[in-house]
Write an enzyme that holds these catalytic residues in place. Structure first.
Site, PDB file in Angstrom:
ATOM      1  N   HIS A  54     -12.887   1.040  32.666  1.00 22.09           N
ATOM      2  CA  HIS A  54     -11.463   0.437  32.060  1.00 22.09           C
ATOM      3  C   HIS A  54     -10.824   1.532  31.032  1.00 22.09           C
ATOM      4  O   HIS A  54      -9.483   1.477  31.266  1.00 22.09           O
ATOM      5  CB  HIS A  54     -12.192  -0.959  31.186  1.00 22.09           C
ATOM      6  CG  HIS A  54     -10.985  -1.595  30.398  1.00 22.09           C
ATOM      7  ND1 HIS A  54     -10.394  -2.837  30.823  1.00 22.09           N
ATOM      8  CD2 HIS A  54     -10.331  -1.176  29.223  1.00 22.09           C
ATOM      9  CE1 HIS A  54      -9.479  -3.228  29.882  1.00 22.09           C
ATOM     10  NE2 HIS A  54      -9.509  -2.367  29.072  1.00 22.09           N
ATOM     11  N   GLU A  55     -11.606   2.069  30.380  1.00 27.08           N
ATOM     12  CA  GLU A  55     -11.040   2.994  29.345  1.00 27.08           C
ATOM     13  C   GLU A  55     -10.387   4.403  29.977  1.00 27.08           C
ATOM     14  O   GLU A  55      -9.520   4.844  29.722  1.00 27.08           O
ATOM     15  CB  GLU A  55     -12.204   3.342  28.422  1.00 27.08           C
ATOM     16  CG  GLU A  55     -12.914   2.410  27.523  1.00 27.08           C
ATOM     17  CD  GLU A  55     -11.720   1.561  26.818  1.00 27.08           C
ATOM     18  OE1 GLU A  55     -10.606   2.387  26.461  1.00 27.08           O
ATOM     19  OE2 GLU A  55     -11.901   0.516  26.487  1.00 27.08           O
ATOM     20  N   LYS A 100       4.528   1.259  -4.673  1.00 26.45           N
ATOM     21  CA  LYS A 100       5.394   1.023  -5.454  1.00 26.45           C
ATOM     22  C   LYS A 100       4.941   0.801  -6.930  1.00 26.45           C
ATOM     23  O   LYS A 100       5.751   1.451  -7.786  1.00 26.45           O
ATOM     24  CB  LYS A 100       5.764  -0.317  -4.836  1.00 26.45           C
ATOM     25  CG  LYS A 100       6.357  -0.696  -3.678  1.00 26.45           C
ATOM     26  CD  LYS A 100       6.641  -1.794  -3.156  1.00 26.45           C
ATOM     27  CE  LYS A 100       5.739  -2.871  -2.967  1.00 26.45           C
ATOM     28  NZ  LYS A 100       4.780  -2.429  -1.822  1.00 26.45           N
ATOM     29  N   THR A 101       3.823   0.356  -7.227  1.00 26.58           N
ATOM     30  CA  THR A 101       3.205   0.257  -8.562  1.00 26.58           C
ATOM     31  C   THR A 101       3.007   1.624  -9.278  1.00 26.58           C
ATOM     32  O   THR A 101       3.376   2.035 -10.370  1.00 26.58           O
ATOM     33  CB  THR A 101       1.994  -0.688  -8.779  1.00 26.58           C
ATOM     34  OG1 THR A 101       2.266  -1.810  -8.134  1.00 26.58           O
ATOM     35  CG2 THR A 101       1.428  -0.852 -10.266  1.00 26.58           C
ATOM     36  N   ASP A 110      -5.288  -5.905  25.457  1.00 25.25           N
ATOM     37  CA  ASP A 110      -4.184  -5.135  25.846  1.00 25.25           C
ATOM     38  C   ASP A 110      -3.073  -5.967  26.576  1.00 25.25           C
ATOM     39  O   ASP A 110      -1.933  -5.622  26.224  1.00 25.25           O
ATOM     40  CB  ASP A 110      -4.935  -4.233  27.312  1.00 25.25           C
ATOM     41  CG  ASP A 110      -5.891  -3.448  26.855  1.00 25.25           C
ATOM     42  OD1 ASP A 110      -5.872  -2.837  25.665  1.00 25.25           O
ATOM     43  OD2 ASP A 110      -6.858  -3.288  27.659  1.00 25.25           O
ATOM     44  N   GLY A 166       0.625  -1.284  -0.158  1.00 20.43           N
ATOM     45  CA  GLY A 166      -0.042  -0.156   0.035  1.00 20.43           C
ATOM     46  C   GLY A 166       0.814   1.203  -0.011  1.00 20.43           C
ATOM     47  O   GLY A 166       0.305   2.355  -0.019  1.00 20.43           O
ATOM     48  N   THR A 167       2.234   1.067  -0.189  1.00 21.71           N
ATOM     49  CA  THR A 167       3.150   2.580  -0.069  1.00 21.71           C
ATOM     50  C   THR A 167       3.143   3.083  -1.222  1.00 21.71           C
ATOM     51  O   THR A 167       3.633   4.091  -1.475  1.00 21.71           O
ATOM     52  CB  THR A 167       4.242   2.074   0.567  1.00 21.71           C
ATOM     53  OG1 THR A 167       4.819   0.995  -0.041  1.00 21.71           O
ATOM     54  CG2 THR A 167       4.230   1.835   1.911  1.00 21.71           C
TER      55      THR A 167
END
Length: 641
Positions: free
Chosen positions: A434-435, A219-220, A511, A216-217
């Site tokens: 928790h959060e 290249k093509t 976590d 996904g960077t």
């Protein structure tokens, strides 16, 4: 030598091609003959002459035709012959047959064959059957071609897509966030434009450049941009397309590809996912298989062609460690171009490129979005822009606002809001504490990233709630203290449950997984423990994919690694419990606010934390607020469930 070998291989290949065509023609002829024979037998039937005379007597005949060697009989309907056309041999001694037919009132006639010209006979007897054979063969093999891929009857012809001069439609203006990679490829473009300038001084262009980076960077896209800038023909194909049904077809396709490329030079050949054919031959006990033949042919072709003609080979892969060493030596793929994840500025430029065709509100801040997406590649950023545009349309807006982009980031990271999941009051309270436990530990420790958002709205990817941390700026080095504080933040959710409810739930599974991985990396890869000092106990494989570690130690050492990892986890867990126990009132206050509003943004959260000066030290808050923290080793946004 190379040309002579090529001729020998080509002649052998032509013989195989001729052989398959002969088999094909014979098969089609047999099929047509069988079909014709079946149709003729189902419509006609031969009878004895005596049966023919009996049919005349019983008045079962509608009409009779006399030909040169037979009598064709058309029986009446509702007879035992089911409307078939009958025939029998001519009996010359039966002179009374016409009288018998006249007496039975059966019409008869002599069939006179038509005299066709030689041209018509040639068309009917030779051309028409040949067309029928070819049409039927194309139909039969065409269906097989769709199942088998690029075609059974292609016989080694290359399937590369050829884009003429400007048909790629991509230039360096369409590629952002990869400035170093573009600089490495500018020299290739200049050589294709000014070949004479390089040949005069004796310089030779690198024959191949390998584009390496995570999926996904771009290249093509970068390879197409090189062809678009150079304005030369662009051959594009995947490595898997070389491997065909018949043995030797891949090598033949490589030969055909390079022959076409040299005819159209200067040009660019782009092979995507080259690891499909370029895997290392070390430890391959299968011998001379199809993939190895294809690789050998590719190596010989890269040695055989003259780079001064302007044929440049670009290849892309995200697994460079599996490629054969012969493929990477000087004289083949001389240059390695790293197409890595973009940095903060690169992400902003990529967002601007993808936002060109999207109507954005004037107050949209793409820099803020790029800060929220550390570790994202070009494909992720394009998806974020598209998701934001879809959300704007869904809400009947004519342009994309900042809220759309922020929500798109969360959709990509955590999924869409799951409104049909209704938690019980007890579960909702547990999720809230928790959060807030994650957020408070992050706010009260020094080496952590600022809290951007806390929410207890469930998401489609399984999170019942999450805490998002966004770094102020990017860093590429992480200290031991920073990694330990990250572990404390990860374990802060479970610690909050223990402090408030004196119990544990299953909500901390993700976590625990992340904290254990980080602690293990501290021990095995980064040498951050006294016991093992700087000994490398694991190495990272598939760096651009999953980055899964490979053990470099014995089973006994691995048991000691587990002990050291557990020691770090226990220390982080204890520290998180201590921080929250000392700030119990603040934990309850923030959790009650979160239960009331369901979502708290970072500014509001920090105002609540700063308001409780008696419970915390002011230094910790200021340090966290002004912290210049990292975005983890993989540049991933911290999302704690």
């Amino acid at each position: 030598m190379v040309n002579n070998n090529r001729k020998k291989d080509g002649s052998k290949f032509d013989d195989n091609k001729f052989k398959y065509i002969i088999y094909y023609a014979i098969a089609v002829t047999i099929v047509v003959f069988l079909i014709n024979d079946y149709l003729v037998n189902t419509e006609t039937e031969q009878i004895k002459y005596t049966d023919f005379l009996n049919m005349i007597t019983q008045n079962q005949i509608k009409e009779v035709h006399f030909s040169k060697d037979r009598i064709v009989i058309y029986p009446k309907e509702n007879t035992s012959y089911n409307n078939k056309v009958l025939y029998t041999g001519r009996f010359e001694e039966d002179k009374e047959l016409p009288d018998k037919l006249n007496k039975a009132n059966i019409p008869y006639d002599q069939v006179i064959p038509k005299q066709d010209g030689p041209f018509k006979n040639f068309m009917l007897n030779w051309v028409l059957p040949f067309i029928i054979f070819m049409a039927l063969g194309r139909f039969l093999f065409g269906r097989l071609d769709k199942k088998m891929g690029s075609g059974v009857m292609s016989f080694g012809k290359n399937t590369a897509k050829i884009y003429a001069e400007n048909e790629t439609g991509v230039t360096f203006k369409d590629v952002a966030g990869q400035e170093e990679a573009k600089e490495s490829l500018v020299e290739i473009i200049d050589f294709l434009h000014n070949t004479q300038k390089y040949s005069e001084i004796g310089a030779k262009l690198p024959k191949g450049a390998l584009l390496v980076g995570p999926p996904g960077t771009g290249k093509t896209l970068l390879a197409k941009a090189v062809a678009g800038e150079a304005k030369v023909p662009f051959f594009s194909l995947s490595g898997s397309s070389f491997v065909e049904m018949f043995v030797g077809m891949g090598a033949a396709r490589v030969r055909d590809l390079f022959e076409q490329a040299q005819e159209k030079a200067p040009c660019i050949i782009f092979i995507d996912e080259i690891d499909a054919i370029g895997k290392s031959r070390d430890g391959n006990i299968t011998g001379n298989d199809e993939r190895e033949q294809t690789l050998n042919q590719l190596l010989s072709e890269m040695d055989g062609f003259d780079s001064s003609k302007g044929v440049v080979i670009l290849a892309a892969t995200n697994r460079p460690e599996v490629l054969d060493k012969a493929l990477l030596r000087p004289g083949r793929f001389d240059r390695r171009v790293i197409v890595d994840r973009p940095d903060l500025k690169g992400r902003e430029e990529i967002l601007k490129v993808h936002a060109k065709g999207v109507k954005l509100a004037k107050d949209v801040d793409l820099l803020d979005i790029s800060k929220s997406t550390p570790g994202a590649v070009g494909a992720d950023l394009a998806n974020i822009i598209n998701e934001a545009a879809l959300r704007a349309v869904k809400n009947n807006r004519k342009e994309v606002i900042q809220e759309d982009l922020q929500e798109a980031v969360e959709v990509i990271i955590a999924g869409k809001e799951k409104k049909d999941r209704i938690l019980s009051p007890k579960e909702k309270r547990s999720v809230a504490f928790h959060e807030v436990g994650h957020a408070l530990v992050a706010a009260l420790l020094t080496h952590t990233d600022p809290v951007h958002k806390i929410t207890i709205v469930p998401r489609t990817m399984g999170a019942l709630g999450y805490t998002m941390q966004v770094p102020d700026e990017e860093k590429y080095l992480v200290t031991k203290e920073e990694m330990f504080d990250q572990i404390c933040v990860m374990l802060g959710g479970r610690a909050a449950e223990e402090v408030e409810f004196n119990t544990m739930s299953t909500g901390a599974s993700n976590d625990i997984e992340k904290a254990t991985e980080t602690a293990r990396n501290m021990v095995t890869i980064y040498g951050m423990t006294e016991k093992f000092d700087m000994m490398g106990l694991e190495s990272m494989s598939n760096r651009y994919l999953d980055g899964r570690p490979v053990k470099n130690c014995s089973a006994e050492t691995e048991a000691q690694i587990d002990e050291e990892t557990l020691k770090i986890i226990k220390e982080g867990h204890k520290k998180a419990i201590d921080v929250l126990s000392k700030n119990r009132d603040l934990l309850t206050k923030v959790a009650e606010r979160l239960l009331e509003k369901e979502t708290i943004m970072g500014d509001e959260f920090m105002s609540l934390v700063k308001g409780e000066e008696a419970s915390i030290t002011g230094d910790n808050v200021e340090n966290n607020e002004n912290n210049e923290s990292d975005d983890n080793l993989n540049n991933d946004t911290k999302l704690l469930e």
